[in-house]
Design an enzyme around this catalytic site. Sequence first.
Site, PDB file in Angstrom:
ATOM      1  N   PHE A 124      10.176  -3.235 -52.174  1.00  0.00           N
ATOM      2  CA  PHE A 124       9.040  -2.639 -52.894  1.00  0.00           C
ATOM      3  C   PHE A 124       8.245  -1.799 -51.893  1.00  0.00           C
ATOM      4  CE2 PHE A 124       4.665  -3.103 -54.621  1.00  0.00           C
ATOM      5  CZ  PHE A 124       4.869  -2.844 -55.981  1.00  0.00           C
ATOM      6  N   GLY A 125       8.292  -0.490 -52.051  1.00  0.00           N
ATOM      7  CA  GLY A 125       7.695   0.394 -51.048  1.00  0.00           C
ATOM      8  C   GLY A 125       6.400   1.024 -51.511  1.00  0.00           C
ATOM      9  N   SER A 133      -4.789  -1.516 -48.456  1.00  0.00           N
ATOM     10  CA  SER A 133      -5.603  -1.945 -49.601  1.00  0.00           C
ATOM     11  C   SER A 133      -5.850  -0.778 -50.565  1.00  0.00           C
ATOM     12  CB  SER A 133      -6.948  -2.483 -49.110  1.00  0.00           C
ATOM     13  OG  SER A 133      -6.746  -3.575 -48.247  1.00  0.00           O
ATOM     14  N   GLN A 337      -3.259 -30.755 -37.569  1.00  0.00           N
ATOM     15  CA  GLN A 337      -4.212 -31.663 -36.931  1.00  0.00           C
ATOM     16  C   GLN A 337      -3.688 -33.105 -36.973  1.00  0.00           C
ATOM     17  OE1 GLN A 337      -6.669 -30.092 -35.552  1.00  0.00           O
ATOM     18  NE2 GLN A 337      -7.722 -31.839 -34.670  1.00  0.00           N
ATOM     19  N   GLY A 341      -0.750 -32.990 -30.852  1.00  0.00           N
ATOM     20  CA  GLY A 341      -0.045 -32.033 -29.985  1.00  0.00           C
ATOM     21  C   GLY A 341       1.339 -31.687 -30.497  1.00  0.00           C
ATOM     22  N   GLU A 364       0.142  -8.330 -50.808  1.00  0.00           N
ATOM     23  CA  GLU A 364      -0.074  -8.241 -52.269  1.00  0.00           C
ATOM     24  C   GLU A 364      -1.577  -8.278 -52.590  1.00  0.00           C
ATOM     25  OE1 GLU A 364       2.622  -9.814 -55.027  1.00  0.00           O
ATOM     26  OE2 GLU A 364       4.271  -9.913 -53.595  1.00  0.00           O
TER      27      GLU A 364
END
Length: 384
Positions: A124-125, A133, A337, A341, A364
């Site tokens: 989709f170009g 935007s 979280q 680690g 989108e």
Amino acid sequence: MVNLELSEEQSAVRQLARDFVEREITPHVVAWDRAEEVDRGIVKKLGDVGFLGLTIDEEYGGSGGDHLAYCLVTEELGRGDSSVRGIVSVSLGLVAKTVAAWGSEEQKRRWLPGLTSGAAVGCFGLTEPGTGSDAGNLATRAVRDGDDYVLNGTKMFITNGTWADVVLLFARSTDAPGHKGVSAFLVPTDTPGLTRRTIHGKLGLRGQATAELVLEDVRIPASALLGEEGKGFSIAMSALAKGRMSVAAGCVGIAQAALDAAVRYAGEREQFGKTIAHHQLVQELLSDIALDVDAARLLTWRVADLIDRGRPFAVESSKAKLFASEAAVRAANNALQVFGGYGYIDEYPAGKLLRDARVMTLYEGTSQIQKLVIGRALTGVSAF
Ligand code: FAD
């Protein structure tokens, strides 16, 4: 009437998607992410199981089904790997469904059987280096020359770009002001003058083929025009209105995956002489994720229900996309979280979920753009 019970068919398609993800996607997720490439064979497998033909008529190779079934499959794929989910959301969701809605009989017969079977991939170009935007302001030109159009311009950040056989391309074809001069074209990607460059170094969706497309004197027949001349922007917006539901469903999948992984880990990891599930603040993290999953899913299902009942859905789709994308980022971050680690390394799923979720608030239509869509519907004032 509110009915949150899935039909037998919907439950069956969800189970099919779960089994597919477990068999064909989950074992490869980390390797594809590290290699920055999903195995292309997945496209044919998605086609064989019918996921690339959902909601499309069987006459054109589709597998039918309603939009809730489409959401359920999209959610499961998003739960497995957002890179794979995106292939379906674009090739089926933005391209095949738009050809089915706006295409001539000849265009439907030419493109839909390939797109729905996975023999072909669509992209989709719309976005360009200078317009994201503000898509209606795009600069790519389509100049009529006898029975042809000649296209020149550049498209940026195109999902499936290097894999695609056809690009649904938006270009300015008349001098009408703003988006009124934009038309939609179906351009085979092997047309001379069209070149593609893979965009590397993405934060997430690393397995996905994202590309820049450059068009230099690309000549296509006038029959490649999709819908009427000058209606391209409306076509793009109608495609994105449904597309946002699909992004939202993918985000529900991310949030659900975050929840599953965090709950499992909390039940295994021990600190201070007990599993971390015993610590109240860990339960708070889990509870926040669970709430995001449910709220995002309900908003998304509402859009599917509106579409299936032929009701207006565009604003609800923006709400679902806005909430679900932000919820997926929160959920993945909360899951990270919980993992401590270990959440920070890719042998555990939370980090990839967070990286993949982040773009959902951008493409989108960014979160800000969704808020403007919702604000316009509430006030009647366009604040774009
Ligand atoms: P900009 O439009 O420049 O926005 C920059 C910032 O300004 C954002 O925070 C935005 O919210 C804010 N902003 C802009 N205007 C306003 C306003 N009026 N009010 C308030 N804030 C505003 N595009 C395609 O056409 N096809 C694809 O397949 C596709 N796939 C993509 C895949 C990836 C991985 C990515 C990253 C992008 C993809 N895109 C695709 C492009 C995507 O849709 C755009 O990046 C997006 O629309 C934002 O445009 P932009 O990046 O130019 O940002």
